[in-house]
Design a protein around this motif. Structure first.
Motif, PDB file in Angstrom:
ATOM      1  N   VAL A 138       0.866  -1.173   0.000  1.00  0.00           N
ATOM      2  CA  VAL A 138       0.000   0.000   0.000  1.00  0.00           C
ATOM      3  C   VAL A 138       0.906   1.227   0.000  1.00  0.00           C
ATOM      4  O   VAL A 138       1.681   1.434   0.937  1.00  0.00           O
ATOM      5  N   THR A 139       0.852   2.016  -1.058  1.00  0.00           N
ATOM      6  CA  THR A 139       1.678   3.217  -1.182  1.00  0.00           C
ATOM      7  C   THR A 139       0.803   4.440  -0.956  1.00  0.00           C
ATOM      8  O   THR A 139      -0.233   4.597  -1.603  1.00  0.00           O
ATOM      9  N   VAL A 140       1.226   5.305  -0.029  1.00  0.00           N
ATOM     10  CA  VAL A 140       0.461   6.495   0.334  1.00  0.00           C
ATOM     11  C   VAL A 140       1.142   7.736  -0.249  1.00  0.00           C
ATOM     12  O   VAL A 140       2.332   7.964  -0.032  1.00  0.00           O
ATOM     13  N   SER A 141       0.386   8.515  -1.001  1.00  0.00           N
ATOM     14  CA  SER A 141       0.910   9.719  -1.635  1.00  0.00           C
ATOM     15  C   SER A 141       0.920  10.896  -0.678  1.00  0.00           C
ATOM     16  O   SER A 141       0.226  10.906   0.347  1.00  0.00           O
ATOM     17  N   ASN A 142       1.721  11.922  -1.016  1.00  0.00           N
ATOM     18  CA  ASN A 142       1.671  13.192  -0.289  1.00  0.00           C
ATOM     19  C   ASN A 142       0.471  14.036  -0.724  1.00  0.00           C
ATOM     20  O   ASN A 142       0.185  15.055  -0.102  1.00  0.00           O
ATOM     21  N   PHE A 143      -0.190  13.623  -1.782  1.00  0.00           N
ATOM     22  CA  PHE A 143      -1.240  14.444  -2.393  1.00  0.00           C
ATOM     23  C   PHE A 143      -2.631  13.851  -2.169  1.00  0.00           C
ATOM     24  O   PHE A 143      -2.883  12.673  -2.462  1.00  0.00           O
ATOM     25  N   GLY A 144      -3.541  14.667  -1.692  1.00  0.00           N
ATOM     26  CA  GLY A 144      -4.959  14.367  -1.693  1.00  0.00           C
ATOM     27  C   GLY A 144      -5.395  13.076  -1.032  1.00  0.00           C
ATOM     28  O   GLY A 144      -6.413  12.506  -1.420  1.00  0.00           O
TER      29      GLY A 144
END
Length: 237
Positions: free
Chosen positions: A155-161
């Protein structure tokens, strides 16, 4: 797993971008760097956006399958809305994180997600918190032995939105048709439930491998291998 795919007539493809993830999942926990910690439970080339597949007034995960379906296939509910969101978040002046970015709040949400996934899968998830010079905040890896799919899940979590991308194995390991066969519905639904509970927006990892073509000058930094939308929101820059 390779034998299962061969019997189905599916050819296995491995992406160049998966080396770091493979190293992290292959190493024993005792030798992982300090930047990769563990959280235990408490006591696509040149193609544009695909055609719209339907709409719903109720927010649902991008991957959510119809409640009556028993198939393993998880298709985006509405790719057009996904593309609209990605382009809305694409600020040419802020490549690593958006305006008003709150690192503390983003990190706290990542920790909650790791804890909840550990409880749901009854396991210890590996968490990469030491990300720098990137458009993503961190990754959570659910170990292979705790999944029905017989493969670890990233599971990769973005810095965006509050964007999150869920991939079977390492990002880019499997083509879409391979993942549709191998990614068990039970695993997918457990992860989707935790993402939705915390307000994350699940984005199709396969959609993100489309070549990047929007407003920033990101492409000028990649002469040999043009960036993808995955690069824009979920990778090192």
């Amino acid at each position: 797993m390779g034998e299962r795919l061969r019997k189905l007539g599916i050819r296995i493809l491995v992406s160049r971008s998966t080396a770091l993830f493979q190293l992290a999942t292959d190493l024993p926990a005792a030798v992982l760097p300090a930047s990769s910690a563990s959280t235990s439970p408490p006591p696509s080339d040149g193609s544009g956006p695909p055609p719209e597949t339907g709409a719903s007034s109720k927010p649902r995960s991008v991957y959510e399958a119809p409640a009556t379906s028993k198939a393993k296939t998880h298709m985006p509910l509405d790719d057009r809305r996904t593309w609209a969101l990605l382009r809305q978040l694409d600020d040419p002046d802020h490549l690593e994180f958006p305006r008003g970015y709150d690192h503390t709040a983003t990190r706290a949400l990542l920790e909650q997600l790791a804890s909840r996934l550990g409880q749901r899968f009854q396991c210890t998830c590996s968490v990469d918190r030491g990300v720098e010079d990137a458009s993503h905040h961190g990754t959570i890896v659910i170990p292979q032995g705790s999944t029905h799919s017989g493969e670890h899940i990233t599971v990769t979590v973005s810095n965006f939105g509050n964007l999150a991308a869920v991939t079977l194995g390492n990002p880019g390991n499997y083509a879409e048709e391979e993942e549709n066969v191998l990614f068990e519905t039970a695993d997918r639904h457990r992860i989707d439930g935790e993402l939705e509970a915390l307000g994350y927006v699940s984005v199709s990892g396969h959609l993100l491998w489309t070549p990047y073509d929007d407003v920033s000058n990101l492409g000028s930094h990649y002469s040999k291998y043009p960036p993808r939308w995955w690069t824009r929101f979920f990778d090192y820059l």
